[in-house]
Design a protein around this motif. Structure first.
Motif, short mmCIF file in Angstrom:
data_model
loop_
_atom_site.label_atom_id
_atom_site.label_comp_id
_atom_site.label_asym_id
_atom_site.label_seq_id
_atom_site.Cartn_x
_atom_site.Cartn_y
_atom_site.Cartn_z
N ILE A 41 44.57 45.83 16.32
CA ILE A 41 43.72 46.01 17.50
C ILE A 41 42.86 44.77 17.72
O ILE A 41 42.75 44.24 18.83
CB ILE A 41 42.82 47.26 17.34
CG1 ILE A 41 43.67 48.53 17.39
CG2 ILE A 41 41.75 47.31 18.43
CD1 ILE A 41 42.91 49.80 17.03
N VAL A 42 42.26 44.27 16.65
CA VAL A 42 41.39 43.10 16.78
C VAL A 42 42.21 41.85 17.09
O VAL A 42 41.80 41.01 17.88
CB VAL A 42 40.53 42.92 15.51
CG1 VAL A 42 39.70 41.65 15.59
CG2 VAL A 42 39.61 44.12 15.33
N LYS A 43 43.40 41.73 16.50
CA LYS A 43 44.27 40.59 16.81
C LYS A 43 44.64 40.56 18.29
O LYS A 43 44.86 39.50 18.86
CB LYS A 43 45.54 40.64 15.96
CG LYS A 43 45.37 40.12 14.56
CD LYS A 43 46.71 40.14 13.84
CE LYS A 43 46.62 39.53 12.47
NZ LYS A 43 47.91 39.60 11.75
N ALA A 44 44.73 41.73 18.90
CA ALA A 44 45.08 41.82 20.32
C ALA A 44 43.90 41.50 21.23
O ALA A 44 44.05 41.45 22.44
CB ALA A 44 45.63 43.20 20.64
N ARG A 45 42.72 41.31 20.63
CA ARG A 45 41.51 41.00 21.40
C ARG A 45 41.04 39.60 21.01
O ARG A 45 40.19 39.46 20.14
CB ARG A 45 40.42 42.02 21.10
CG ARG A 45 40.80 43.44 21.46
CD ARG A 45 39.86 44.44 20.84
NE ARG A 45 38.48 44.15 21.19
CZ ARG A 45 37.64 45.03 21.71
NH1 ARG A 45 38.04 46.26 21.91
NH2 ARG A 45 36.41 44.71 22.00
N PRO A 46 41.57 38.57 21.64
CA PRO A 46 41.25 37.20 21.23
C PRO A 46 39.75 36.90 21.24
O PRO A 46 39.26 36.15 20.41
CB PRO A 46 41.97 36.34 22.26
CG PRO A 46 43.00 37.21 22.87
CD PRO A 46 42.50 38.63 22.76
N HIS A 47 39.00 37.52 22.14
CA HIS A 47 37.56 37.25 22.18
C HIS A 47 36.88 37.77 20.92
O HIS A 47 35.90 37.19 20.46
CB HIS A 47 36.93 37.89 23.43
CG HIS A 47 37.01 39.37 23.47
ND1 HIS A 47 38.16 40.04 23.82
CD2 HIS A 47 36.09 40.32 23.16
CE1 HIS A 47 37.93 41.35 23.74
NE2 HIS A 47 36.69 41.54 23.35
N ALA A 48 37.38 38.84 20.32
CA ALA A 48 36.81 39.36 19.08
C ALA A 48 37.18 38.46 17.91
O ALA A 48 36.38 38.18 17.03
CB ALA A 48 37.28 40.79 18.82
N CYS A 49 38.42 37.99 17.91
CA CYS A 49 38.88 37.14 16.81
C CYS A 49 38.27 35.74 16.87
O CYS A 49 38.31 35.02 15.88
CB CYS A 49 40.40 37.01 16.83
SG CYS A 49 41.18 38.30 15.87
N GLY A 50 37.73 35.38 18.03
CA GLY A 50 37.13 34.07 18.14
C GLY A 50 35.87 33.92 17.30
O GLY A 50 35.45 32.82 16.99
#
Length: 94
Positions: A41-50
């Protein structure tokens, strides 16, 4: 927008991080299950992984899930908490 219920993962994280409670090995299994759900889920949200600490949590948990490392439960709980906060910023663990 669908709202996920992260109560159970947060309760598990809270239980592991509570120094007054004995660590139950079943909690490790729960943490691994939470990590397996949260990492994609987090990998699919680049802004979170940034965010550097979230990206590091994804890396560490991915390695643990693939068996490259065996994280202590407290470290795993801290990383799961970071991912929970990335997907549900309003529901921090006290």
């Amino acid at each position: 927008m669908m709202r996920w219920d992260w109560t159970v993962p947060r309760q598990t994280v809270r239980a592991v991080l509570d120094p007054t409670q004995p660590l139950d090995e079943r909690l490790r299994v729960k943490l691994r299950a939470h990590a397996a759900v949260l990492v994609p889920i987090v990998k699919a949200r680049p802004h979170a992984c940034g965010v550097e600490d979230v990206a590091l949590a994804v890396k560490v948990l991915t390695e643990a899930l693939y068996g490259y490392t065996d994280l202590p439960m407290v470290a795993m709980a801290q990383n799961v908490r970071l991912l929970l906060d990335a997907v549900d910023p309003g529901g921090g663990v006290p």
